[in-house]
Design a protein around this motif. Structure first.
Motif, mmCIF file in Angstrom:
data_model
loop_
_atom_site.group_PDB
_atom_site.id
_atom_site.type_symbol
_atom_site.label_atom_id
_atom_site.label_comp_id
_atom_site.label_asym_id
_atom_site.label_seq_id
_atom_site.Cartn_x
_atom_site.Cartn_y
_atom_site.Cartn_z
ATOM 1 N N GLN A 199 12.643 5.224 2.598
ATOM 2 C CA GLN A 199 12.397 5.461 4.020
ATOM 3 C C GLN A 199 11.000 5.016 4.435
ATOM 4 O OE1 GLN A 199 13.709 9.622 3.368
ATOM 5 N NE2 GLN A 199 14.887 9.419 5.236
ATOM 6 N N ILE A 200 10.030 5.214 3.530
ATOM 7 C CA ILE A 200 8.669 4.757 3.824
ATOM 8 C C ILE A 200 8.633 3.235 3.926
ATOM 9 C CG2 ILE A 200 6.294 4.616 2.978
ATOM 10 C CD1 ILE A 200 6.973 7.380 3.927
ATOM 11 N N VAL A 201 9.246 2.563 2.965
ATOM 12 C CA VAL A 201 9.251 1.090 2.977
ATOM 13 C C VAL A 201 9.937 0.568 4.235
ATOM 14 C CG1 VAL A 201 10.160 -0.972 1.840
ATOM 15 C CG2 VAL A 201 9.065 0.805 0.485
ATOM 16 N N ASN A 202 11.083 1.130 4.558
ATOM 17 C CA ASN A 202 11.790 0.697 5.769
ATOM 18 C C ASN A 202 10.972 0.977 7.022
ATOM 19 O OD1 ASN A 202 14.015 -0.235 4.322
ATOM 20 N ND2 ASN A 202 15.099 1.720 4.448
ATOM 21 N N LEU A 220 7.010 0.091 -6.403
ATOM 22 C CA LEU A 220 7.361 -1.324 -6.228
ATOM 23 C C LEU A 220 8.769 -1.499 -5.666
ATOM 24 C CD1 LEU A 220 5.841 -2.668 -9.568
ATOM 25 C CD2 LEU A 220 4.733 -2.335 -7.344
ATOM 26 N N LEU A 221 9.123 -0.652 -4.726
ATOM 27 C CA LEU A 221 10.484 -0.660 -4.190
ATOM 28 C C LEU A 221 10.824 -1.956 -3.458
ATOM 29 C CD1 LEU A 221 12.643 1.560 -4.405
ATOM 30 C CD2 LEU A 221 12.162 2.140 -2.030
ATOM 31 N N LEU A 222 9.819 -2.657 -2.985
ATOM 32 C CA LEU A 222 10.074 -3.907 -2.267
ATOM 33 C C LEU A 222 10.660 -4.975 -3.184
ATOM 34 C CD1 LEU A 222 9.748 -4.753 0.706
ATOM 35 C CD2 LEU A 222 7.601 -5.870 0.077
ATOM 36 N N ILE A 266 9.759 -10.599 -7.163
ATOM 37 C CA ILE A 266 8.376 -10.884 -7.589
ATOM 38 C C ILE A 266 7.499 -9.649 -7.470
ATOM 39 C CG2 ILE A 266 7.447 -11.635 -5.336
ATOM 40 C CD1 ILE A 266 6.030 -13.916 -6.920
ATOM 41 N N PHE A 267 7.832 -8.726 -6.569
ATOM 42 C CA PHE A 267 7.005 -7.541 -6.376
ATOM 43 C C PHE A 267 7.177 -6.517 -7.488
ATOM 44 C CE2 PHE A 267 7.808 -9.049 -1.929
ATOM 45 C CZ PHE A 267 6.536 -9.597 -1.748
ATOM 46 N N GLY A 268 8.163 -6.711 -8.336
ATOM 47 C CA GLY A 268 8.376 -5.802 -9.454
ATOM 48 C C GLY A 268 7.681 -6.218 -10.729
ATOM 49 N N VAL A 269 6.970 -7.351 -10.699
ATOM 50 C CA VAL A 269 6.404 -7.911 -11.923
ATOM 51 C C VAL A 269 5.432 -6.960 -12.607
ATOM 52 C CG1 VAL A 269 4.435 -9.083 -10.809
ATOM 53 C CG2 VAL A 269 5.399 -10.015 -12.943
ATOM 54 N N LEU A 314 1.097 1.495 -4.369
ATOM 55 C CA LEU A 314 0.615 0.518 -3.401
ATOM 56 C C LEU A 314 0.278 1.181 -2.066
ATOM 57 C CD1 LEU A 314 1.863 -1.240 -5.601
ATOM 58 C CD2 LEU A 314 2.844 -2.690 -3.823
ATOM 59 N N LEU A 315 -0.976 1.064 -1.653
ATOM 60 C CA LEU A 315 -1.399 1.520 -0.329
ATOM 61 C C LEU A 315 -1.116 0.384 0.649
ATOM 62 C CD1 LEU A 315 -2.775 3.460 1.649
ATOM 63 C CD2 LEU A 315 -4.979 2.549 0.889
ATOM 64 N N GLN A 316 -0.261 0.662 1.644
ATOM 65 C CA GLN A 316 0.214 -0.391 2.551
ATOM 66 C C GLN A 316 0.107 0.052 4.005
ATOM 67 O OE1 GLN A 316 4.343 -1.254 0.666
ATOM 68 N NE2 GLN A 316 3.400 0.510 -0.329
ATOM 69 N N ILE A 317 0.104 -0.929 4.899
ATOM 70 C CA ILE A 317 0.129 -0.655 6.327
ATOM 71 C C ILE A 317 1.153 -1.588 6.969
ATOM 72 C CG2 ILE A 317 -1.744 -2.288 6.882
ATOM 73 C CD1 ILE A 317 -2.718 -0.147 8.945
#
Length: 328
Positions: A75-78, A92-94, A100-103, A236-239
């Motif tokens: 839900q956060i990623v969405n 690394l849910l993306l 590639i984001f799971g590497v 991962l800290l994201q905006i």
């Protein structure tokens, strides 16, 4: 007189209006799954939030919601992607959208925290992170959730001890494939079911970072902790890119400065917390087993088939792993 009175009233109203506009505050909701006491939450409050609010003179307010208060990782990623949640920390849910984001969670990629930190502060990590903007997210910082270790009611002192081990793994094919390569019997289930499954001896053990094993109370129904360090998990800290693109360049610079400070302090706190948890386990009757050289070599050798599969499946993977290794 009426004209003068109107001018005075209009001027006063305009002054109040512009004063209100000057005091307008932008709310940034920041959600994550960690507990209030987790290093990431502490670093968010003490460094990220304070830095931004002070340097913008209160034009921004960072509201932090730990413990999945804004929803789970998905839900956060969405929410970040569509702009309904301004900021968040996830794993690394993306990678479900782009592998590639799971590497960073590929098995045995890093040997210790220092090596992981060095790579995740390098240009190649930034290059991978920048690709998240293609999916509506701006990466601000790589934090540390930590290496995943195994807790078990079976004593695991050598590679052969893995055979037949009923180990809970997340609902993720990478972890299932890793377990099979180790000759482990993987049992996929949600984390919420693990304590009961261990208590009822449906499974022999599970794997997670040290802090989560303690915070979730899983150690209470386990005898041993085996420091396999098989997978490193960053936070991962994201905006949201929608939020980011509305900011001035000056404000973006403040957020980046705060994120850099957050990353530095979160790693310090997380490494310290990991050592404290290990000490806590030892003091509470849990045996922490450090695999010997032979055990480590056999785990690494068994993981080679995983990398062969990665290289066949993803045309970018071998080149990326070489760049990661060069950054160590």
């Amino acid at each position: 007189m009426k004209t003068l009175k109107f001018i005075v009233q209009f001027g006063l109203a305009t002054s109040i209006l512009f004063s209100g506009m000057a005091m307008a505050k932008t709310i940034i909701k920041l959600g994550h799954y960690n507990a209030d006491t987790h290093p990431s939450n502490i670093a968010l409050k003490e460094y990220f939030k304070k830095t931004i609010e002070e340097k913008t003179n209160g034009r921004y307010e960072i509201r932090i919601y730990p413990n999945n208060q804004l929803g789970g990782e998905d839900q956060i990623v969405n929410g970040l992607r569509n702009g309904t949640i301004e900021a968040g920390i996830t794993g690394l849910l993306l990678q479900n959208v782009d592998p590639i984001f799971g590497v960073w969670e590929w098995p045995y990629l890093f040997k210790d925290n220092q090596e992981a930190k060095k790579v995740l502060e390098s240009p190649i990590a930034q290059e991978v992170g920048d690709k998240m903007q293609n999916y509506g997210i701006k990466l601000l910082a790589y934090g540390m959730n930590g290496f995943r270790v195994i807790s078990s009611n079976k004593k695991l002192e050598k590679f052969d001890d893995f055979k037949g081990l009923r180990l809970r793994v997340p609902l993720n094919s990478l972890f299932v494939d890793w377990a099979k390569a180790m000759h482990i019997n993987p049992q996929s289930m949600p984390l919420s079911e693990v304590f009961t499954a261990l208590e009822q001896k449906v499974i022999d053990g599970q794997e997670n970072p040290y802090s989560l094993i303690k915070d979730s109370g899983l150690y209470e129904v386990q005898k041993y902790v085996i420091e396999t360090n098989h997978i490193f998990s960053p936070g991962l800290l994201q905006i949201s890119l929608k939020t980011w693109n509305k900011m001035s360049k000056e404000d973006q610079s403040i957020f980046e400065e705060a994120a850099k400070l957050y990353q530095e302090k979160e790693w310090e706190l997380a490494i310290e917390a990991e050592q404290n948890v290990k000490k806590f386990f030892s003091e509470n009757g849990k045996e922490v087993i450090i695999p010997d050289t032979q055990f480590k070599v056999e785990m690494l050798n068994a993981s080679k088939e995983l990398y062969d599969n990665f290289y066949q499946k993803y045309d970018w993977s071998k080149d990326l792993i070489e760049k990661i290794n060069a950054a160590k």
